[in-house]
Design a protein around this motif. Structure first.
Motif, PDB file in Angstrom:
ATOM      1  N   SER B  70      26.435   5.831  -3.444  1.00  0.00           N
ATOM      2  CA  SER B  70      26.199   7.148  -2.768  1.00  0.00           C
ATOM      3  C   SER B  70      24.278   7.077  -2.747  1.00  0.00           C
ATOM      4  O   SER B  70      23.822   6.527  -3.870  1.00  0.00           O
ATOM      5  N   PHE B  71      23.832   8.047  -1.870  1.00  0.00           N
ATOM      6  CA  PHE B  71      22.923   7.598  -1.735  1.00  0.00           C
ATOM      7  C   PHE B  71      22.553   9.688  -1.776  1.00  0.00           C
ATOM      8  O   PHE B  71      22.951  10.159  -1.480  1.00  0.00           O
ATOM      9  N   TYR B  72      21.205   9.282  -2.406  1.00  0.00           N
ATOM     10  CA  TYR B  72      20.934  10.769  -2.874  1.00  0.00           C
ATOM     11  C   TYR B  72      19.783  10.852  -2.070  1.00  0.00           C
ATOM     12  O   TYR B  72      18.600  10.256  -2.516  1.00  0.00           O
ATOM     13  N   ILE B  73      19.353  11.161  -1.167  1.00  0.00           N
ATOM     14  CA  ILE B  73      17.839  11.423  -0.113  1.00  0.00           C
ATOM     15  C   ILE B  73      17.636  12.980  -0.634  1.00  0.00           C
ATOM     16  O   ILE B  73      18.551  14.527  -0.577  1.00  0.00           O
ATOM     17  N   ASP B  74      16.191  13.108  -0.702  1.00  0.00           N
ATOM     18  CA  ASP B  74      15.444  14.223  -0.715  1.00  0.00           C
ATOM     19  C   ASP B  74      15.656  14.419   0.593  1.00  0.00           C
ATOM     20  O   ASP B  74      14.853  14.281   2.132  1.00  0.00           O
ATOM     21  N   GLU B  75      16.049  16.666   0.865  1.00  0.00           N
ATOM     22  CA  GLU B  75      16.063  16.836   1.482  1.00  0.00           C
ATOM     23  C   GLU B  75      15.375  17.367   2.915  1.00  0.00           C
ATOM     24  O   GLU B  75      15.200  17.127   3.731  1.00  0.00           O
ATOM     25  N   ALA B  76      13.941  16.780   2.317  1.00  0.00           N
ATOM     26  CA  ALA B  76      12.594  16.901   2.855  1.00  0.00           C
ATOM     27  C   ALA B  76      11.985  15.347   3.819  1.00  0.00           C
ATOM     28  O   ALA B  76      11.360  15.868   4.626  1.00  0.00           O
ATOM     29  N   VAL B  77      13.247  14.611   3.635  1.00  0.00           N
ATOM     30  CA  VAL B  77      12.679  13.206   4.538  1.00  0.00           C
ATOM     31  C   VAL B  77      13.557  13.147   5.379  1.00  0.00           C
ATOM     32  O   VAL B  77      14.180  11.958   5.740  1.00  0.00           O
ATOM     33  N   LYS B  78      14.429  14.378   5.329  1.00  0.00           N
ATOM     34  CA  LYS B  78      16.168  14.164   5.974  1.00  0.00           C
ATOM     35  C   LYS B  78      15.923  13.577   7.505  1.00  0.00           C
ATOM     36  O   LYS B  78      17.044  13.254   7.903  1.00  0.00           O
ATOM     37  N   ASP B  79      14.734  14.220   7.934  1.00  0.00           N
ATOM     38  CA  ASP B  79      14.174  14.137   9.194  1.00  0.00           C
ATOM     39  C   ASP B  79      13.970  11.929   9.426  1.00  0.00           C
ATOM     40  O   ASP B  79      13.931  11.631  10.259  1.00  0.00           O
ATOM     41  N   LYS B  80      13.742  11.466   8.467  1.00  0.00           N
ATOM     42  CA  LYS B  80      13.146  10.332   8.703  1.00  0.00           C
ATOM     43  C   LYS B  80      14.462   8.901   8.201  1.00  0.00           C
ATOM     44  O   LYS B  80      14.148   7.744   8.343  1.00  0.00           O
ATOM     45  N   VAL B  81      14.763  10.031   7.716  1.00  0.00           N
ATOM     46  CA  VAL B  81      15.675   9.600   7.148  1.00  0.00           C
ATOM     47  C   VAL B  81      16.585   9.207   7.441  1.00  0.00           C
ATOM     48  O   VAL B  81      17.757  10.454   6.460  1.00  0.00           O
ATOM     49  N   THR B  82      17.665   8.940   8.231  1.00  0.00           N
ATOM     50  CA  THR B  82      19.099   9.490   8.728  1.00  0.00           C
ATOM     51  C   THR B  82      20.616   9.111   8.359  1.00  0.00           C
ATOM     52  O   THR B  82      20.057   8.236   8.240  1.00  0.00           O
ATOM     53  N   PRO B  83      21.628   9.377   8.170  1.00  0.00           N
ATOM     54  CA  PRO B  83      22.516   8.499   7.769  1.00  0.00           C
ATOM     55  C   PRO B  83      22.684   7.099   9.045  1.00  0.00           C
ATOM     56  O   PRO B  83      23.494   6.167   8.486  1.00  0.00           O
ATOM     57  N   GLU B  84      22.647   7.170  10.535  1.00  0.00           N
ATOM     58  CA  GLU B  84      22.252   6.397  10.757  1.00  0.00           C
ATOM     59  C   GLU B  84      21.525   4.748   9.844  1.00  0.00           C
ATOM     60  O   GLU B  84      21.862   3.948  10.221  1.00  0.00           O
ATOM     61  N   ASP B  85      20.280   5.689   9.972  1.00  0.00           N
ATOM     62  CA  ASP B  85      19.214   4.591   8.990  1.00  0.00           C
ATOM     63  C   ASP B  85      20.179   4.086   8.230  1.00  0.00           C
ATOM     64  O   ASP B  85      19.816   2.618   7.614  1.00  0.00           O
ATOM     65  N   VAL B  86      20.026   4.676   7.131  1.00  0.00           N
ATOM     66  CA  VAL B  86      21.265   4.193   5.851  1.00  0.00           C
ATOM     67  C   VAL B  86      22.079   3.418   6.275  1.00  0.00           C
ATOM     68  O   VAL B  86      22.251   2.290   5.736  1.00  0.00           O
ATOM     69  N   LYS B  87      23.027   3.402   7.282  1.00  0.00           N
ATOM     70  CA  LYS B  87      24.403   3.099   7.893  1.00  0.00           C
ATOM     71  C   LYS B  87      24.110   1.326   8.056  1.00  0.00           C
ATOM     72  O   LYS B  87      23.632   0.271   7.938  1.00  0.00           O
ATOM     73  N   ALA B  88      22.676   1.234   9.104  1.00  0.00           N
ATOM     74  CA  ALA B  88      21.838   0.807   9.199  1.00  0.00           C
ATOM     75  C   ALA B  88      21.260  -0.772   8.479  1.00  0.00           C
ATOM     76  O   ALA B  88      21.676  -1.893   8.665  1.00  0.00           O
ATOM     77  N   ALA B  89      20.472  -0.097   7.627  1.00  0.00           N
ATOM     78  CA  ALA B  89      20.324  -1.076   6.089  1.00  0.00           C
ATOM     79  C   ALA B  89      21.377  -1.750   5.646  1.00  0.00           C
ATOM     80  O   ALA B  89      21.694  -2.394   4.732  1.00  0.00           O
ATOM     81  N   VAL B  90      21.920  -0.735   5.167  1.00  0.00           N
ATOM     82  CA  VAL B  90      24.101  -1.336   4.679  1.00  0.00           C
ATOM     83  C   VAL B  90      24.610  -2.476   4.604  1.00  0.00           C
ATOM     84  O   VAL B  90      24.919  -3.040   4.931  1.00  0.00           O
ATOM     85  N   ALA B  91      24.646  -2.080   6.674  1.00  0.00           N
ATOM     86  CA  ALA B  91      25.386  -3.121   7.336  1.00  0.00           C
ATOM     87  C   ALA B  91      24.418  -4.696   6.977  1.00  0.00           C
ATOM     88  O   ALA B  91      24.918  -5.996   7.386  1.00  0.00           O
ATOM     89  N   GLU B  92      23.002  -4.656   7.724  1.00  0.00           N
ATOM     90  CA  GLU B  92      22.113  -5.143   7.186  1.00  0.00           C
ATOM     91  C   GLU B  92      22.534  -6.348   5.843  1.00  0.00           C
ATOM     92  O   GLU B  92      22.633  -7.735   5.758  1.00  0.00           O
ATOM     93  N   ALA B  93      22.260  -5.490   5.242  1.00  0.00           N
ATOM     94  CA  ALA B  93      22.527  -6.119   3.444  1.00  0.00           C
ATOM     95  C   ALA B  93      24.421  -7.099   3.556  1.00  0.00           C
ATOM     96  O   ALA B  93      23.922  -7.464   2.689  1.00  0.00           O
ATOM     97  N   THR B  94      24.634  -6.477   3.363  1.00  0.00           N
ATOM     98  CA  THR B  94      25.996  -6.940   3.845  1.00  0.00           C
ATOM     99  C   THR B  94      26.080  -7.978   4.543  1.00  0.00           C
ATOM    100  O   THR B  94      26.863  -9.182   3.654  1.00  0.00           O
ATOM    101  N   LYS B  95      26.175  -8.527   5.624  1.00  0.00           N
ATOM    102  CA  LYS B  95      25.598  -9.229   6.367  1.00  0.00           C
ATOM    103  C   LYS B  95      24.593 -10.604   5.216  1.00  0.00           C
ATOM    104  O   LYS B  95      25.017 -11.769   5.594  1.00  0.00           O
ATOM    105  N   LYS B  96      24.153  -9.883   4.463  1.00  0.00           N
ATOM    106  CA  LYS B  96      23.170 -11.055   4.080  1.00  0.00           C
ATOM    107  C   LYS B  96      24.010 -11.447   2.037  1.00  0.00           C
ATOM    108  O   LYS B  96      23.322 -12.397   1.518  1.00  0.00           O
ATOM    109  N   GLY B  97      24.797 -10.910   2.008  1.00  0.00           N
ATOM    110  CA  GLY B  97      25.507 -11.412   0.962  1.00  0.00           C
ATOM    111  C   GLY B  97      25.036 -10.627   0.054  1.00  0.00           C
ATOM    112  O   GLY B  97      25.235 -10.824  -1.398  1.00  0.00           O
TER     113      GLY B  97
END
Lengths: 198, 284
Positions: B70-97
């Motif tokens: 569960s990611f809780y993100i400040d709405e003020a940075v909504k444009d800088k941290v999008t759901p796509e950005d979060v997913k890309a990081a999660v996919a990468e972290a999964t690949k790294k174990g």
């Protein structure tokens, strides 16, 4: 501390008592929800559990050029396999069930009958457990069940645990459940908020 | 999102998965001293602390169940941290174990390779006021909650004849103690309890889970709720369930409670159970 090495003999297993701390070495196999259901449904199965160990665990495993590497391997909650475990113990001749939280009286009875003990590994302590896994010797059902549910074959060296259910009909969890039930009754009595100090 | 933010998200996931918050580790060290040498409770707590140090040093997951993200993100940075950005990081972290392949389609039984679907990970955009009310630092918070603990969360409806619980704080206490008693060691005790009094069924679970983001040393600003938190914590530790349900003096490390308005017809008490491997962390 009692050392247990694969293959686990019936004599060694029946000598264990609830509360004993053990160090397990040799081959162990992981198996959890999907494997138990598959086995109970009569699925084709060639993993040999005779005198072996079943670990309720869905590990984090990464593939490297040198093969599989286990990075996290703590136990999962065992009660979900209560319905399947007595049948599994009787059919396979497994000697050690490693998991967390303990299992029910039907499983305890099958353990007494067949010579099998339940070993509590520390839930969440996945790095310590992974460090005991020296090698992954193979995996079954990886495609069918996915990596968390697959049947992994580990070579472990000194995997630590506490015997929580023994072949003499003793379960540490039953004692704790009884004590906490009594305390709960005292704590929630009308007009009282005092429990007995342990 | 730039490279810097992508790295920041990946670092947040890695740190959350591989280390315990300092307040939780501190609480575990404190309760270890209360258990007698050689007892199951002591052995369990020693293993937990050894595991915590090892996971941090080796940069590997503290627990193999890397949980619901569960990611809780400040709405003020909504444009800088999008759901796509979060997913890309999660996919990468999964690949790294750093995360287990931990996401299964319940209908087909298929496992998703990177933990990313239309619905996962869970991403909430929240106000700065909301973050402040829970004492969260930075702009992005991540919580990992394992399935063993999630299975032990419960919801009650007051009054309850079975529990003998009425619509008052004594009744609320009975519900929470019942949830802790029923959880025994299955949720990986010593646990942390989030409570929502009132609300509807859906928000009850959501709000109770959010309470688990508070630090253990955080006390409710409402004196009545602060008293309830202390009261339940003290009583829960008299149950004797102990670390991993093997008996002992410590069953619960903390209770965090809040309240939401209810309808005249409903009085829900929702209890979120968190395991000792309470992974939460913030950045930026």
């Amino acid at each position: 501390m009692v050392d247990l090495d694969y293959p686990f003999s019936e004599t060694a297993v029946r000598a264990l008592k609830a509360g004993d701390v053990v160090r397990i070495s040799g081959t162990i196999h992981t198996g959890r929800d999907m494997l138990h259901k598959y086995f109970a449904d009569g699925g084709e199965f060639h993993v040999d559990f005779k005198d072996g160990a079943l670990f309720h665990c869905g590990p984090v495993v990464v593939k490297t050029t040198a093969g599989w590497r286990v990075v996290a391997a703590g136990p999962t909650t065992s009660i979900r396999e209560n319905a399947y475990e007595p049948g599994f113990i009787r059919a396979t001749g497994v000697r050690l069930i490693i998991g967390k939280g303990g299992m029910d009286s039907a499983t305890l009875a099958a353990m007494q009958e067949c010579g099998c003990v339940y070993i509590q590994a520390v839930g969440g302590a996945a790095a310590v457990a992974a460090a005991a896994v020296k090698r992954v010797s193979g995996v079954d059902f990886l495609e069918e069940f996915g990596p968390a549910e697959a049947c992994w074959h580990f070579e472990v060296d000194g995997l630590k645990g506490i015997v929580a259910m023994d072949t003499h009909g003793k379960s540490l969890f039953t004692d704790v459940a009884k004590y906490s039930r009594r305390q709960m009754d005292i704590l929630t009595q009308p007009m009282s908020s005092k429990g007995k100090k342990k | 999102m730039g490279d810097r933010e992508a790295k920041k998200l990946l670092k947040l996931i890695g740190e959350t998965s591989t280390s315990l918050p300092d307040d939780v580790e501190g609480a575990l060290k404190k309760v270890l001293a209360k258990e007698p040498r050689g007892s199951s409770a002591r052995i369990v707590l020693e293993t937990i602390l050894e595991n915590t140090a090892l996971a941090k040093a080796s940069g590997t997951p503290l627990c193999q169940d890397t949980g619901t993200l569960s990611f809780y993100i400040d709405e003020a940075v909504k444009d800088k941290v999008t759901p796509e950005d979060v997913k890309a990081a999660v996919a990468e972290a999964t690949k790294k174990g750093l995360l287990r392949k931990n996401c299964i389609d319940p209908v087909s039984g298929r496992s998703f390779d990177d933990n990313c679907t239309e619905y996962t990970p869970i991403i909430h955009y929240k106000s700065a006021e909301w973050r402040k009310s829970l004492g969260l630092e930075g702009t992005i918070t991540l919580q990992l909650k394992g399935g063993g603990s999630e299975n032990m969360s419960r919801q009650y409806s007051l009054p309850s004849t079975i529990l003998g619980a009425a619509r008052d704080m004594t009744g609320v206490r009975k519900c929470v103690l019942d949830a802790i008693f029923r959880a025994q060691g299955y949720g990986c005790a010593p646990g942390i309890i989030g409570v929502c009094i009132g609300g509807d069924r859906a928000t009850g679970y959501e709000v109770a889970k959010e309470q688990l983001l508070r630090r253990l040393d955080d006390i409710s600003p409402d004196p009545k709720l602060a008293r309830l938190e202390r009261w339940i914590l003290k009583d829960a530790n008299m149950l004797g369930i102990g670390p991993m349900g093997m008996g002992g003096k410590t069953t619960i490390l903390g209770v965090k409670a809040t309240a939401r308005p209810r309808l005249p017809a409903s009085f829900f008490v929702t209890v979120a159970y968190m395991c000792w491997a309470c992974r939460r962390n913030s950045c930026g």
